[in-house]
Design a protein around this motif. Structure first.
Motif, PDB file in Angstrom:
ATOM      1  N   GLU A   1       7.881  10.983  10.314  1.00 51.11           N
ATOM      2  CA  GLU A   1       8.073  12.262   9.620  1.00 51.11           C
ATOM      3  C   GLU A   1       7.110  12.374   8.431  1.00 51.11           C
ATOM      4  N   ASN A   2       7.079  13.559   7.859  1.00 52.40           N
ATOM      5  CA  ASN A   2       6.255  13.756   6.661  1.00 52.40           C
ATOM      6  C   ASN A   2       6.699  12.764   5.581  1.00 52.40           C
ATOM      7  N   GLY A   3       5.730  12.180   4.930  1.00 51.65           N
ATOM      8  CA  GLY A   3       6.036  11.258   3.829  1.00 51.65           C
ATOM      9  C   GLY A   3       6.520   9.890   4.264  1.00 51.65           C
ATOM     10  N   SER A   4       6.412   9.574   5.549  1.00 47.27           N
ATOM     11  CA  SER A   4       6.953   8.288   6.017  1.00 47.27           C
ATOM     12  C   SER A   4       6.003   7.115   5.741  1.00 47.27           C
ATOM     13  N   GLY A   5       4.686   7.378   5.684  1.00 46.38           N
ATOM     14  CA  GLY A   5       3.735   6.285   5.409  1.00 46.38           C
ATOM     15  C   GLY A   5       2.613   6.157   6.434  1.00 46.38           C
ATOM     16  N   LYS A   6       2.428   7.183   7.256  1.00 40.83           N
ATOM     17  CA  LYS A   6       1.408   7.129   8.332  1.00 40.83           C
ATOM     18  C   LYS A   6      -0.008   7.055   7.741  1.00 40.83           C
ATOM     19  N   THR A   7      -0.319   7.998   6.870  1.00 41.30           N
ATOM     20  CA  THR A   7      -1.660   8.013   6.275  1.00 41.30           C
ATOM     21  C   THR A   7      -1.877   6.736   5.454  1.00 41.30           C
ATOM     22  N   SER A   8      -0.806   6.239   4.846  1.00 41.74           N
ATOM     23  CA  SER A   8      -0.935   5.009   4.052  1.00 41.74           C
ATOM     24  C   SER A   8      -1.372   3.836   4.924  1.00 41.74           C
ATOM     25  N   LEU A   9      -0.894   3.812   6.170  1.00 46.66           N
ATOM     26  CA  LEU A   9      -1.319   2.739   7.082  1.00 46.66           C
ATOM     27  C   LEU A   9      -2.814   2.847   7.378  1.00 46.66           C
TER      28      LEU A   9
ATOM     29  N   THR B   1       0.636  11.065  13.894  1.00 41.86           N
ATOM     30  CA  THR B   1       1.245  12.321  14.324  1.00 41.86           C
ATOM     31  C   THR B   1       2.689  12.384  13.822  1.00 41.86           C
ATOM     32  N   THR B   2       3.173  13.583  13.647  1.00 42.65           N
ATOM     33  CA  THR B   2       4.578  13.716  13.236  1.00 42.65           C
ATOM     34  C   THR B   2       5.487  13.811  14.463  1.00 42.65           C
ATOM     35  N   ASP B   3       4.878  14.013  15.632  1.00 46.91           N
ATOM     36  CA  ASP B   3       5.694  14.274  16.811  1.00 46.91           C
ATOM     37  C   ASP B   3       4.993  13.734  18.059  1.00 46.91           C
TER      38      ASP B   3
ATOM     39  N   VAL C   1      -3.041   3.546  -5.398  1.00 41.60           N
ATOM     40  CA  VAL C   1      -2.685   3.186  -4.017  1.00 41.60           C
ATOM     41  C   VAL C   1      -1.632   2.067  -4.004  1.00 41.60           C
ATOM     42  N   VAL C   2      -1.669   1.228  -5.037  1.00 43.05           N
ATOM     43  CA  VAL C   2      -0.693   0.126  -5.124  1.00 43.05           C
ATOM     44  C   VAL C   2       0.717   0.707  -5.255  1.00 43.05           C
ATOM     45  N   ASN C   3       1.662   0.119  -4.556  1.00 40.65           N
ATOM     46  CA  ASN C   3       3.046   0.569  -4.645  1.00 40.65           C
ATOM     47  C   ASN C   3       3.473   0.625  -6.119  1.00 40.65           C
ATOM     48  N   VAL C   4       4.149   1.707  -6.481  1.00 41.59           N
ATOM     49  CA  VAL C   4       4.467   1.938  -7.900  1.00 41.59           C
ATOM     50  C   VAL C   4       5.257   0.800  -8.543  1.00 41.59           C
ATOM     51  N   GLU C   5       5.987   0.055  -7.751  1.00 38.95           N
ATOM     52  CA  GLU C   5       6.817  -1.020  -8.335  1.00 38.95           C
ATOM     53  C   GLU C   5       6.073  -2.348  -8.415  1.00 38.95           C
TER      54      GLU C   5
ATOM     55  N   PRO D   1      -9.706   6.354   1.049  1.00 39.13           N
ATOM     56  CA  PRO D   1     -10.286   7.648   1.411  1.00 39.13           C
ATOM     57  C   PRO D   1      -9.663   8.781   0.605  1.00 39.13           C
ATOM     58  N   ARG D   2      -8.603   8.455  -0.154  1.00 38.07           N
ATOM     59  CA  ARG D   2      -7.873   9.533  -0.839  1.00 38.07           C
ATOM     60  C   ARG D   2      -8.107   9.611  -2.335  1.00 38.07           C
ATOM     61  N   THR D   3      -8.474   8.480  -2.943  1.00 38.39           N
ATOM     62  CA  THR D   3      -8.633   8.493  -4.394  1.00 38.39           C
ATOM     63  C   THR D   3      -9.675   7.468  -4.821  1.00 38.39           C
TER      64      THR D   3
ATOM     65  N   ILE E   1       0.886  -1.176   0.000  1.00 42.56           N
ATOM     66  CA  ILE E   1       0.000   0.000   0.000  1.00 42.56           C
ATOM     67  C   ILE E   1       0.922   1.222   0.000  1.00 42.56           C
ATOM     68  N   ARG E   2       0.948   1.901  -1.119  1.00 37.97           N
ATOM     69  CA  ARG E   2       1.849   3.066  -1.322  1.00 37.97           C
ATOM     70  C   ARG E   2       3.282   2.691  -0.942  1.00 37.97           C
ATOM     71  N   ASN E   3       3.910   3.431  -0.010  1.00 39.18           N
ATOM     72  CA  ASN E   3       5.320   3.113   0.269  1.00 39.18           C
ATOM     73  C   ASN E   3       5.474   2.038   1.353  1.00 39.18           C
TER      74      ASN E   3
HETATM   75  N1  ATP Z   1       1.682   4.335  -5.230  1.00 41.90           N
HETATM   76  C1  ATP Z   1       2.726   4.664  -4.463  1.00 41.90           C
HETATM   77  N2  ATP Z   1       3.825   3.857  -4.438  1.00 41.90           N
HETATM   78  C2  ATP Z   1       4.888   4.161  -3.668  1.00 41.90           C
HETATM   79  N3  ATP Z   1       4.945   5.232  -2.883  1.00 41.90           N
HETATM   80  C3  ATP Z   1       3.884   6.072  -2.867  1.00 41.90           C
HETATM   81  C4  ATP Z   1       2.722   5.831  -3.648  1.00 41.90           C
HETATM   82  N4  ATP Z   1       1.840   6.828  -3.430  1.00 41.90           N
HETATM   83  C5  ATP Z   1       2.420   7.660  -2.558  1.00 41.90           C
HETATM   84  N5  ATP Z   1       3.634   7.204  -2.200  1.00 41.90           N
HETATM   85  C6  ATP Z   1       4.581   7.774  -1.232  1.00 41.90           C
HETATM   86  O1  ATP Z   1       4.261   7.241   0.028  1.00 41.90           O
HETATM   87  C7  ATP Z   1       4.813   8.065   1.025  1.00 41.90           C
HETATM   88  C8  ATP Z   1       3.949   8.048   2.237  1.00 41.90           C
HETATM   89  O2  ATP Z   1       2.799   8.829   2.058  1.00 41.90           O
HETATM   90  P1  ATP Z   1       1.833   9.137   3.275  1.00 41.90           P
HETATM   91  O3  ATP Z   1       0.782  10.032   2.754  1.00 41.90           O
HETATM   92  O4  ATP Z   1       1.433   7.872   3.906  1.00 41.90           O
HETATM   93  O5  ATP Z   1       2.808   9.932   4.244  1.00 41.90           O
HETATM   94  P2  ATP Z   1       2.554  10.495   5.707  1.00 41.90           P
HETATM   95  O6  ATP Z   1       3.488   9.787   6.627  1.00 41.90           O
HETATM   96  O7  ATP Z   1       1.127  10.448   6.023  1.00 41.90           O
HETATM   97  O8  ATP Z   1       3.072  11.982   5.551  1.00 41.90           O
HETATM   98  P3  ATP Z   1       2.492  13.390   6.102  1.00 41.90           P
HETATM   99  O9  ATP Z   1       3.003  13.557   7.500  1.00 41.90           O
HETATM  100  O10 ATP Z   1       3.119  14.373   5.203  1.00 41.90           O
HETATM  101  O11 ATP Z   1       1.013  13.360   6.009  1.00 41.90           O
HETATM  102  C9  ATP Z   1       5.032   9.406   0.386  1.00 41.90           C
HETATM  103  O12 ATP Z   1       6.420   9.665   0.365  1.00 41.90           O
HETATM  104  C10 ATP Z   1       4.491   9.259  -1.013  1.00 41.90           C
HETATM  105  O13 ATP Z   1       5.254   9.927  -1.961  1.00 41.90           O
END
Ligand code: ATP
Ligand code: MG
Length: 362
Positions: A31-39, A332-334, A60-64, A52-54, A11-13
Protein backbone atom coordinates in the motif's frame (compact mmCIF):
# COMPACT_ATOMS: atom_id res chain seq x y z
CA UNK A 1 24.34 -10.61 -12.95
CA UNK A 2 22.10 -9.27 -10.26
CA UNK A 3 21.62 -9.58 -6.56
CA UNK A 4 21.19 -13.04 -5.09
CA UNK A 5 20.73 -11.70 -1.57
CA UNK A 6 19.86 -8.27 -0.20
CA UNK A 7 19.83 -7.03 3.36
CA UNK A 8 18.44 -3.59 4.23
CA UNK A 9 18.75 -2.07 7.67
CA UNK A 10 17.23 1.23 8.80
CA UNK A 11 16.48 2.70 5.39
CA UNK A 12 13.46 4.91 6.14
CA UNK A 13 10.70 2.68 7.55
CA UNK A 14 12.44 -0.54 6.49
CA UNK A 15 14.21 -1.46 9.74
CA UNK A 16 15.38 -4.93 8.85
CA UNK A 17 14.64 -6.75 5.61
CA UNK A 18 16.30 -9.72 3.94
CA UNK A 19 15.42 -10.78 0.43
CA UNK A 20 16.53 -13.47 -1.99
CA UNK A 21 15.58 -11.76 -5.24
CA UNK A 22 14.57 -13.55 -8.41
CA UNK A 23 17.12 -13.52 -11.25
CA UNK A 24 14.73 -11.73 -13.56
CA UNK A 25 11.59 -10.10 -12.25
CA UNK A 26 10.91 -8.91 -8.71
CA UNK A 27 7.57 -7.28 -8.03
CA UNK A 28 7.47 -5.24 -4.84
CA UNK A 29 3.88 -4.77 -3.83
CA UNK A 30 2.32 -2.80 -0.99
CA UNK A 31 0.00 0.00 0.00
CA UNK A 32 0.95 3.66 -0.12
CA UNK A 33 3.59 4.44 2.47
CA UNK A 34 4.48 0.79 3.06
CA UNK A 35 8.18 1.08 2.07
CA UNK A 36 8.36 0.04 -1.61
CA UNK A 37 10.32 3.05 -2.87
CA UNK A 38 12.53 2.79 0.22
CA UNK A 39 13.57 -0.70 -0.87
CA UNK A 40 14.53 0.59 -4.32
CA UNK A 41 16.26 3.51 -2.63
CA UNK A 42 18.33 1.00 -0.63
CA UNK A 43 19.52 -0.78 -3.78
CA UNK A 44 20.20 2.56 -5.44
CA UNK A 45 22.22 3.68 -2.42
CA UNK A 46 24.29 0.52 -2.67
CA UNK A 47 25.11 1.07 -6.35
CA UNK A 48 25.37 4.84 -6.47
CA UNK A 49 26.31 5.74 -2.87
CA UNK A 50 23.53 8.31 -2.82
CA UNK A 51 19.75 8.52 -2.67
CA UNK A 52 17.59 9.14 -5.73
CA UNK A 53 15.26 11.21 -3.54
CA UNK A 54 17.44 13.54 -1.51
CA UNK A 55 20.94 14.95 -1.31
CA UNK A 56 20.88 14.45 2.46
CA UNK A 57 21.47 10.85 3.48
CA UNK A 58 20.61 11.57 7.11
CA UNK A 59 16.99 11.95 5.94
CA UNK A 60 17.10 8.40 4.59
CA UNK A 61 18.21 6.88 7.91
CA UNK A 62 15.29 5.64 9.99
CA UNK A 63 14.25 8.47 12.31
CA UNK A 64 14.88 6.39 15.43
CA UNK A 65 18.40 5.33 14.38
CA UNK A 66 21.82 6.83 13.67
CA UNK A 67 23.02 4.55 10.92
CA UNK A 68 21.82 2.51 7.97
CA UNK A 69 23.31 -0.44 6.11
CA UNK A 70 22.71 -2.18 2.81
CA UNK A 71 24.47 -5.39 1.95
CA UNK A 72 24.17 -7.59 -1.13
CA UNK A 73 25.61 -10.75 -2.56
CA UNK A 74 26.03 -10.59 -6.30
CA UNK A 75 25.65 -13.14 -9.05
CA UNK A 76 28.86 -12.21 -10.73
CA UNK A 77 32.13 -13.85 -11.64
CA UNK A 78 34.07 -10.87 -10.49
CA UNK A 79 32.62 -9.26 -7.39
CA UNK A 80 30.84 -11.40 -4.82
CA UNK A 81 29.52 -8.91 -2.28
CA UNK A 82 29.05 -5.21 -1.69
CA UNK A 83 28.13 -3.46 1.52
CA UNK A 84 27.56 0.16 2.39
CA UNK A 85 27.02 1.76 5.74
CA UNK A 86 26.10 5.32 6.56
CA UNK A 87 26.58 6.84 9.98
CA UNK A 88 25.25 10.26 10.84
CA UNK A 89 28.13 12.74 11.13
CA UNK A 90 30.56 10.20 9.61
CA UNK A 91 29.18 9.61 6.13
CA UNK A 92 29.24 6.48 3.98
CA UNK A 93 31.70 3.58 4.06
CA UNK A 94 31.68 1.22 1.16
CA UNK A 95 33.14 -2.25 0.98
CA UNK A 96 33.55 -4.40 -2.10
CA UNK A 97 34.43 -8.01 -1.30
CA UNK A 98 35.51 -6.94 2.16
CA UNK A 99 37.91 -4.31 0.82
CA UNK A 100 37.31 -0.61 1.40
CA UNK A 101 36.30 1.07 -1.88
CA UNK A 102 38.03 4.35 -2.56
CA UNK A 103 35.75 5.91 -5.19
CA UNK A 104 32.01 5.83 -5.85
CA UNK A 105 32.81 5.01 -9.49
CA UNK A 106 34.23 1.66 -8.33
CA UNK A 107 30.84 0.49 -7.18
CA UNK A 108 29.12 2.14 -10.15
CA UNK A 109 31.12 -0.22 -12.37
CA UNK A 110 30.69 -3.18 -10.02
CA UNK A 111 26.92 -2.79 -9.68
CA UNK A 112 25.57 -0.99 -12.73
CA UNK A 113 22.01 0.09 -12.16
CA UNK A 114 19.37 2.16 -13.85
CA UNK A 115 16.67 3.86 -11.86
CA UNK A 116 13.33 4.84 -13.34
CA UNK A 117 11.80 6.92 -10.56
CA UNK A 118 8.10 7.68 -10.37
CA UNK A 119 9.01 11.17 -11.60
CA UNK A 120 11.25 9.98 -14.48
CA UNK A 121 8.79 11.12 -17.16
CA UNK A 122 8.50 14.55 -15.59
CA UNK A 123 12.28 14.96 -15.42
CA UNK A 124 12.93 13.56 -18.89
CA UNK A 125 10.83 16.26 -20.54
CA UNK A 126 11.47 19.11 -18.14
CA UNK A 127 15.11 19.93 -18.54
CA UNK A 128 18.34 19.04 -20.29
CA UNK A 129 20.04 18.05 -17.03
CA UNK A 130 18.23 14.75 -16.58
CA UNK A 131 18.51 13.88 -20.28
CA UNK A 132 22.23 14.64 -20.23
CA UNK A 133 22.71 12.46 -17.16
CA UNK A 134 20.75 9.68 -18.86
CA UNK A 135 23.08 9.79 -21.89
CA UNK A 136 26.17 10.12 -19.71
CA UNK A 137 25.26 7.00 -17.72
CA UNK A 138 25.50 5.03 -20.96
CA UNK A 139 28.68 6.72 -22.16
CA UNK A 140 30.30 6.22 -18.73
CA UNK A 141 29.74 2.47 -18.96
CA UNK A 142 30.97 2.19 -22.55
CA UNK A 143 33.91 4.58 -22.42
CA UNK A 144 35.93 4.25 -19.25
CA UNK A 145 37.92 7.42 -19.95
CA UNK A 146 34.69 9.46 -20.10
CA UNK A 147 34.55 10.10 -16.34
CA UNK A 148 38.09 11.52 -16.21
CA UNK A 149 37.38 13.71 -19.22
CA UNK A 150 34.19 15.08 -17.61
CA UNK A 151 35.99 15.72 -14.33
CA UNK A 152 38.77 17.53 -16.18
CA UNK A 153 36.26 19.58 -18.19
CA UNK A 154 34.30 20.58 -15.09
CA UNK A 155 37.50 21.68 -13.35
CA UNK A 156 38.51 23.92 -16.24
CA UNK A 157 34.99 25.23 -16.71
CA UNK A 158 34.93 26.31 -13.07
CA UNK A 159 38.19 28.22 -13.52
CA UNK A 160 36.99 29.76 -16.76
CA UNK A 161 33.74 30.91 -15.18
CA UNK A 162 35.67 32.40 -12.27
CA UNK A 163 37.84 34.29 -14.80
CA UNK A 164 34.70 35.48 -16.61
CA UNK A 165 33.26 36.81 -13.37
CA UNK A 166 36.49 38.71 -12.70
CA UNK A 167 36.45 39.91 -16.33
CA UNK A 168 40.09 38.80 -16.65
CA UNK A 169 40.19 38.13 -20.38
CA UNK A 170 43.87 37.18 -20.38
CA UNK A 171 43.32 34.31 -17.94
CA UNK A 172 40.59 32.97 -20.22
CA UNK A 173 42.96 32.27 -23.08
CA UNK A 174 44.97 30.06 -20.72
CA UNK A 175 41.92 27.89 -20.00
CA UNK A 176 40.37 27.77 -23.46
CA UNK A 177 42.83 25.39 -25.10
CA UNK A 178 42.38 22.57 -22.59
CA UNK A 179 38.66 23.34 -22.27
CA UNK A 180 38.18 22.89 -26.00
CA UNK A 181 40.22 19.70 -26.07
CA UNK A 182 38.19 18.14 -23.24
CA UNK A 183 34.94 19.40 -24.75
CA UNK A 184 35.70 17.80 -28.09
CA UNK A 185 36.59 14.47 -26.46
CA UNK A 186 33.33 14.47 -24.45
CA UNK A 187 31.28 15.42 -27.49
CA UNK A 188 32.83 12.74 -29.65
CA UNK A 189 32.11 10.01 -27.05
CA UNK A 190 28.55 11.24 -26.59
CA UNK A 191 27.78 11.52 -30.28
CA UNK A 192 29.14 8.05 -30.99
CA UNK A 193 26.94 6.74 -28.21
CA UNK A 194 23.84 8.47 -29.57
CA UNK A 195 24.47 7.04 -33.04
CA UNK A 196 24.13 3.57 -31.50
CA UNK A 197 21.35 4.42 -29.03
CA UNK A 198 19.01 6.15 -31.50
CA UNK A 199 18.08 3.11 -33.65
CA UNK A 200 17.48 0.99 -30.55
CA UNK A 201 15.28 3.71 -29.10
CA UNK A 202 13.32 3.84 -32.33
CA UNK A 203 12.90 0.07 -32.34
CA UNK A 204 11.50 0.06 -28.79
CA UNK A 205 9.29 3.12 -29.39
CA UNK A 206 7.69 1.31 -32.32
CA UNK A 207 7.22 -1.86 -30.29
CA UNK A 208 5.62 0.05 -27.44
CA UNK A 209 3.58 2.56 -29.45
CA UNK A 210 2.14 1.13 -32.59
CA UNK A 211 1.23 4.18 -34.64
CA UNK A 212 2.34 5.55 -37.99
CA UNK A 213 3.03 8.88 -36.38
CA UNK A 214 5.46 7.46 -33.79
CA UNK A 215 7.28 5.52 -36.50
CA UNK A 216 8.66 8.90 -37.51
CA UNK A 217 10.25 9.59 -34.13
CA UNK A 218 13.83 10.81 -34.15
CA UNK A 219 16.40 11.29 -31.41
CA UNK A 220 18.33 14.48 -31.91
CA UNK A 221 21.62 15.19 -30.17
CA UNK A 222 22.57 18.78 -29.49
CA UNK A 223 26.23 18.97 -28.51
CA UNK A 224 25.96 22.29 -26.70
CA UNK A 225 27.30 24.52 -29.43
CA UNK A 226 26.53 24.99 -33.12
CA UNK A 227 27.09 21.84 -35.15
CA UNK A 228 29.36 23.10 -37.94
CA UNK A 229 31.32 25.67 -35.95
CA UNK A 230 34.47 25.03 -33.90
CA UNK A 231 34.04 25.48 -30.15
CA UNK A 232 36.92 27.96 -29.94
CA UNK A 233 35.24 30.12 -32.58
CA UNK A 234 31.94 29.93 -30.68
CA UNK A 235 33.65 30.86 -27.42
CA UNK A 236 35.42 33.81 -29.05
CA UNK A 237 32.18 35.13 -30.53
CA UNK A 238 30.30 34.58 -27.28
CA UNK A 239 32.95 36.23 -25.10
CA UNK A 240 31.46 39.72 -24.63
CA UNK A 241 28.10 38.30 -23.56
CA UNK A 242 29.76 35.52 -21.46
CA UNK A 243 31.64 38.24 -19.56
CA UNK A 244 28.36 40.11 -19.00
CA UNK A 245 26.55 37.06 -17.63
CA UNK A 246 29.62 35.64 -15.85
CA UNK A 247 29.53 32.08 -17.16
CA UNK A 248 30.28 29.99 -20.25
CA UNK A 249 27.12 29.62 -22.33
CA UNK A 250 28.38 27.09 -24.88
CA UNK A 251 30.02 23.72 -24.50
CA UNK A 252 29.25 20.10 -23.65
CA UNK A 253 27.84 21.16 -20.27
CA UNK A 254 24.91 22.46 -22.34
CA UNK A 255 24.47 19.30 -24.43
CA UNK A 256 20.99 17.88 -24.82
CA UNK A 257 19.03 15.09 -26.43
CA UNK A 258 15.59 15.75 -27.86
CA UNK A 259 12.84 13.50 -29.16
CA UNK A 260 10.96 14.82 -32.17
CA UNK A 261 8.21 13.79 -34.56
CA UNK A 262 7.96 15.86 -37.74
CA UNK A 263 10.38 18.40 -36.21
CA UNK A 264 8.11 18.90 -33.19
CA UNK A 265 9.12 18.02 -29.65
CA UNK A 266 7.16 14.99 -28.45
CA UNK A 267 6.31 16.70 -25.16
CA UNK A 268 4.29 19.26 -27.13
CA UNK A 269 2.01 16.66 -28.68
CA UNK A 270 2.18 13.17 -27.12
CA UNK A 271 -0.18 12.03 -24.35
CA UNK A 272 1.02 11.40 -20.79
CA UNK A 273 1.00 7.64 -21.35
CA UNK A 274 2.83 7.94 -24.67
CA UNK A 275 5.47 10.15 -23.04
CA UNK A 276 5.99 7.52 -20.35
CA UNK A 277 6.21 4.78 -23.01
CA UNK A 278 8.94 6.78 -24.76
CA UNK A 279 10.79 6.96 -21.46
CA UNK A 280 10.40 3.17 -21.21
CA UNK A 281 11.80 2.90 -24.76
CA UNK A 282 14.78 5.05 -23.79
CA UNK A 283 15.60 2.81 -20.84
CA UNK A 284 15.13 -0.36 -22.89
CA UNK A 285 17.51 1.02 -25.52
CA UNK A 286 19.98 2.00 -22.83
CA UNK A 287 19.86 -1.51 -21.36
CA UNK A 288 20.25 -3.28 -24.69
CA UNK A 289 23.25 -1.16 -25.57
CA UNK A 290 24.76 -1.73 -22.13
CA UNK A 291 24.36 -5.50 -22.52
CA UNK A 292 26.13 -5.41 -25.89
CA UNK A 293 29.20 -3.68 -24.52
CA UNK A 294 29.57 -4.73 -20.92
CA UNK A 295 30.69 -8.09 -19.67
CA UNK A 296 28.05 -7.96 -16.97
CA UNK A 297 24.34 -7.23 -16.71
CA UNK A 298 22.65 -4.19 -15.28
CA UNK A 299 19.92 -4.00 -12.64
CA UNK A 300 16.88 -1.86 -13.35
CA UNK A 301 14.74 -0.33 -10.61
CA UNK A 302 11.32 0.93 -11.69
CA UNK A 303 9.21 2.79 -9.20
CA UNK A 304 5.46 2.84 -9.67
CA UNK A 305 5.50 1.22 -13.08
CA UNK A 306 1.72 1.21 -13.36
CA UNK A 307 1.11 4.95 -13.35
CA UNK A 308 0.05 6.40 -16.71
CA UNK A 309 0.29 2.98 -18.42
CA UNK A 310 -2.55 0.61 -19.29
CA UNK A 311 -2.27 -3.07 -18.45
CA UNK A 312 -1.38 -4.11 -22.02
CA UNK A 313 1.49 -1.65 -22.34
CA UNK A 314 2.76 -2.46 -18.84
CA UNK A 315 3.05 -6.10 -19.82
CA UNK A 316 4.72 -5.43 -23.17
CA UNK A 317 7.28 -3.33 -21.31
CA UNK A 318 7.89 -6.03 -18.70
CA UNK A 319 8.21 -8.67 -21.43
CA UNK A 320 10.70 -6.56 -23.40
CA UNK A 321 12.68 -5.95 -20.22
CA UNK A 322 12.70 -9.63 -19.32
CA UNK A 323 14.06 -10.48 -22.78
CA UNK A 324 17.07 -8.30 -21.99
CA UNK A 325 18.14 -10.77 -19.36
CA UNK A 326 18.41 -8.17 -16.66
CA UNK A 327 17.35 -8.20 -13.02
CA UNK A 328 14.25 -6.08 -12.64
CA UNK A 329 12.68 -4.56 -9.53
CA UNK A 330 9.28 -2.93 -10.00
CA UNK A 331 7.00 -1.47 -7.37
CA UNK A 332 3.25 -1.47 -7.49
CA UNK A 333 0.35 -0.85 -5.15
CA UNK A 334 -1.73 -3.59 -6.75
CA UNK A 335 -0.73 -6.95 -8.21
CA UNK A 336 -3.75 -6.72 -10.52
CA UNK A 337 -1.78 -4.10 -12.44
CA UNK A 338 0.11 -6.99 -14.04
CA UNK A 339 -1.12 -9.96 -16.09
CA UNK A 340 0.79 -12.40 -13.88
CA UNK A 341 -0.57 -15.37 -15.85
CA UNK A 342 1.42 -14.21 -18.86
CA UNK A 343 4.65 -14.00 -16.91
CA UNK A 344 6.62 -17.17 -16.49
CA UNK A 345 9.27 -16.22 -13.99
CA UNK A 346 8.97 -13.77 -11.15
CA UNK A 347 8.89 -13.27 -7.41
CA UNK A 348 6.51 -11.08 -5.47
CA UNK A 349 7.58 -9.33 -2.29
CA UNK A 350 4.89 -7.83 -0.14
CA UNK A 351 5.74 -4.77 1.95
CA UNK A 352 3.67 -3.68 4.92
CA UNK A 353 4.80 -1.05 7.45
CA UNK A 354 8.39 -1.59 6.32
CA UNK A 355 8.26 -5.37 6.77
CA UNK A 356 9.06 -7.34 3.62
CA UNK A 357 7.69 -10.82 3.00
CA UNK A 358 8.25 -13.15 0.12
CA UNK A 359 4.79 -13.97 -1.28
CA UNK A 360 5.02 -16.04 -4.44
CA UNK A 361 7.95 -17.99 -5.75
CA UNK A 362 7.58 -19.38 -9.27
N1 ATP B 1 13.72 8.66 7.81
C1 ATP B 1 12.59 7.95 7.93
N2 ATP B 1 12.42 7.14 9.01
C2 ATP B 1 11.30 6.41 9.15
N3 ATP B 1 10.30 6.41 8.27
C3 ATP B 1 10.42 7.20 7.17
C4 ATP B 1 11.56 8.01 6.94
N4 ATP B 1 11.39 8.68 5.79
C5 ATP B 1 10.20 8.32 5.31
N5 ATP B 1 9.61 7.42 6.13
C6 ATP B 1 8.33 6.72 5.96
O1 ATP B 1 8.58 5.56 5.22
C7 ATP B 1 7.38 5.11 4.65
C8 ATP B 1 7.64 4.44 3.35
O2 ATP B 1 7.90 5.37 2.34
P1 ATP B 1 8.01 4.91 0.82
O3 ATP B 1 8.22 6.14 0.03
O4 ATP B 1 8.99 3.83 0.71
O5 ATP B 1 6.55 4.34 0.58
P2 ATP B 1 5.94 3.63 -0.70
O6 ATP B 1 5.57 2.24 -0.31
O7 ATP B 1 6.83 3.79 -1.85
O8 ATP B 1 4.59 4.45 -0.89
P3 ATP B 1 3.85 5.01 -2.21
O9 ATP B 1 3.02 3.89 -2.76
O10 ATP B 1 2.98 6.07 -1.66
O11 ATP B 1 4.88 5.51 -3.15
C9 ATP B 1 6.46 6.30 4.61
O12 ATP B 1 5.36 6.04 5.47
C10 ATP B 1 7.29 7.44 5.14
O13 ATP B 1 6.57 8.31 5.94
MG1 MG C 1 6.70 4.97 -3.54
Amino acid sequence: MGLSYLSVINIRNVKNASLNPHDTLNIICGENGSGKTSLLEAIYYLGRTKSPRTRFLNKVVNVEENSMTVFARLKSNKIKQIGIEYKKREGSRLKIDGRKATAASEVAYALPLLYVGSDATLHMYRGANYRRRFIDWGVFHVEHRFLDEVKQFNRILKQRNAALKKKSVEALTVWDKSLVSSAEAIDSMRSEFIIRLAPLFKKYSCLLIQSDEFNKIVMQYDRGWQQDVKLQETLDKALPRDIEVGYTRYGPHRADMKLKINSRLVEDTASAGQLKLLVCALFLAQLELFNMDADQKCIILIDDLASELDKGHRNIFIELLSQLNTQIYVTTTDLDHFCLNNLSNYKVFHVKHGVVTDVVDT
